[in-house]
Write an enzyme that holds these catalytic residues in place. Sequence first.
Site, short mmCIF file in Angstrom:
data_model
loop_
_atom_site.label_atom_id
_atom_site.label_comp_id
_atom_site.label_asym_id
_atom_site.label_seq_id
_atom_site.Cartn_x
_atom_site.Cartn_y
_atom_site.Cartn_z
N HIS A 138 3.12 -15.41 -5.79
CA HIS A 138 3.47 -14.92 -6.99
C HIS A 138 4.52 -16.19 -7.60
O HIS A 138 5.82 -15.83 -7.88
CB HIS A 138 3.94 -13.52 -7.19
CG HIS A 138 5.17 -13.33 -6.15
ND1 HIS A 138 5.04 -11.73 -5.82
CD2 HIS A 138 6.16 -13.71 -5.54
CE1 HIS A 138 6.16 -11.64 -5.07
NE2 HIS A 138 6.74 -12.74 -4.78
N HIS B 57 7.84 -15.26 -0.27
CA HIS B 57 8.34 -15.04 -1.56
C HIS B 57 9.40 -15.94 -1.54
O HIS B 57 10.50 -15.65 -0.89
CB HIS B 57 8.76 -13.39 -1.11
CG HIS B 57 9.58 -12.87 -2.42
ND1 HIS B 57 9.19 -12.37 -3.55
CD2 HIS B 57 11.19 -13.03 -2.65
CE1 HIS B 57 10.23 -12.16 -4.32
NE2 HIS B 57 11.26 -12.39 -3.87
N LEU C 42 0.90 -1.36 -0.03
CA LEU C 42 -0.11 0.07 0.12
C LEU C 42 0.80 1.26 -0.14
O LEU C 42 0.15 2.26 -0.06
CB LEU C 42 -0.92 0.06 1.31
CG LEU C 42 -2.14 -0.99 1.16
CD1 LEU C 42 -2.78 -1.01 2.43
CD2 LEU C 42 -2.80 -0.94 0.15
N ASP D 19 -0.49 -8.43 -6.51
CA ASP D 19 1.20 -8.02 -6.34
C ASP D 19 1.25 -6.73 -6.56
O ASP D 19 2.52 -6.52 -7.18
CB ASP D 19 1.97 -9.13 -7.14
CG ASP D 19 3.32 -9.20 -6.55
OD1 ASP D 19 3.21 -8.71 -5.38
OD2 ASP D 19 4.15 -9.60 -7.24
#
Lengths: 311, 425
Positions: free
Chosen positions: B234, B181, B65, B307
């Site tokens: 991802h 990740h 954000l 993402d």
Amino acid sequence: MRYTQKHLLAIEGLHPPEIASLLDLAENYVLLNRSGKTQRDLLRGRTLINLFFEDSTRTRTSFELAGKRLGADVINMSVSTSSVNKGETLLDTAATLNAMNCDLLVARHAESGAPNLLAQKVEAAVINAGDGTHEHPTQALLDALTIRRRCGRLESLTVAICGDVLHSRVARSNIHLLTTMGSRVRVVGPPTLMPAEVADLGVSVFHDMARGLAGADVVMMLRLQRERMAGGLVPSAREYFRFFGLDAEKLRHARPDAIIMHPGPMNRGVEIDSEVADDPERSVIREQVEMGVAVRMAVLDTLSKWTGRNV
Amino acid sequence: MSDTLFAGVRLLDPATNLDTHGDLLVRDGCVADLGGGLGRPDGADLVEAEGAILCPGLVDIRADLGEPGHEYRETIASAAQAAAAGGITTLVALPDSRPAIDDPALVRLLRARGEETGSLTILPYAALTKGCRGEEMAELGLLAEAGAVAFTDGAHAVASAKLMRLALSYARGFGKRIVVHAEEPTLAAGGAATEGALATRLGLPGIPAVAEAMIVARDVRLARLTGGAVHFAHVSTAEALALIRRAKEEGLAVTCDAAPPYFDLNERAIGDFRTYAKLSPPLRREEDRLAVVAALADGTIDAIASDHQPRDADDKRLPFAQAAPGGAGLATLLAVTLAQVHAGTIGLMAALELLTARPARLLGIEAGRLAKGETADLCLFHPERAWQVESGELPGKAQNTPWDGRALEGRVLGTWKAGRRVFGP
């Protein structure tokens, strides 16, 4: 069946009658101690050595008092483990003790199995006063005596052992004793403080105090050492206290007459809140200390009778 | 608030397997009724849209954000604007901000800031380690109690296998997932693109694609050892997806998501050093992109997340290797996903499920359902309407889209949060 072994190295492997006989004898010593009398002729002329490779005040004092009340010559040896090779020191010490004609050897060591090694090398009867994260048999016996006196029995109870089970010899000895005597044992704590495959010891595993304590007759708290936080097993003391520290709110889940135990020394505000630690009705923490002396007198008495080196 | 009647739209809800032409009535912020031939109550707003689809507001489980700490890139207010334009009504925010979201008070703050927007529910991931530094486990229990939905260190994998083991084990006690990740940090350090012929020709420092599979392999084994739950974010390589597929077959608590760049673009998108296409993990070879597409179709992938990684012009107007990685993704999430539907690789219902019900279920979020009594978080879109992505024209602050100039089919017409219109005319 009396206790007929030469040493007391572990609870694991003991049979219910052996445990019961030690506790029965300890009951007599509770009465004797409370009456203010002593039995100084029982171990007169015997040598008891408190061999502590790890710091301890309570356990050593408790054994010292037990030995003296039975009339033994008590010698305290504190051996630093930092400077010398541990294995060598241990065997050297064993040879020294043999030369001193020691009868009863109370040993504490930071390494699991060290008392077993000593027992192979010394002529004295060896009492394990805590070895690494393995066992602390006299602690389990004194806990059992406390429970038996409070709850009236040792079978069919639900006992919750809470906290750092991973590093606790107290937990292991208690698990063996209580399951042997027919009680249900639960271990409660964060997964990072649970030993691998701990359920194999015959316990059920809980990671939530509310569920782990539900319906428990006995709540046994374990000490959380500060270094566990530095080691990353627990993120902070405040988080530990919030989720695993025993306070009045969590205790509500146990039976209304459940007793609270702690082997000491306590970290107030970490694993236990003072409000429950000092509860005059339910906390038996001070009683545990009293039972400790009686149990150790019973153990010294029993082992001195069966070592064969009668004076 | 007045009632709203959606009349004659295609109602599509993967959670209840609903696909029907009909009406939906919103009253007091909730879905009051849905089906055919609903009457229009007095004073109700009428929404009619020929050929449009009404589905649950999208649930985006991975977005940065900008706030706190990088407000020059994006703020909660600007992100909420971009999310509304993208049909997103629930968003899970990454914790590697400044400061990192490693204190219960910060988790509560983010949730409250989301409520203040009035258009977007913000559910924070909390930091897995203090300061997201990968050294000491954060207060996972207190963070979960404050409302963290799962734990992650955001854009970095935890380098220490021992710490990861402890964290998976500890988080299991609180029933929470760890989001990873997957990129082996020592192999990734200093890299700017996927190692290979293209990076070699461009003279860019490469990150070998196996950096992803290495962490996936390690963490799958640690999940098995600890009984913990791990979610790979991802995922971008065929090898990592094969490991995840096998872990799922074994019944481990292993899940993953895909982000649109990795099923829509390949490394060619960096073309002539286009820094908007510099992402983390870097865009991959075409074979890997096809593997992500196949994993979307066969169900290996549990969610599609934007993402969203806002970067400003100064972050990107740099020599490629020095430019900050990351792409804006909120406004394009639905349309880029629909490109797979139009290409026939995945059905519309399955695609929407990856944007609504499955991510919600994955993280235990109460959202992503179109049923009577549910909060009326809604997305109205036209699946074929064409538009062109233009950096500079995107809603919100971040303009760093890797799809700059791309024509897409499928446009959000309106977004409703608890029955109130937050995007659209």
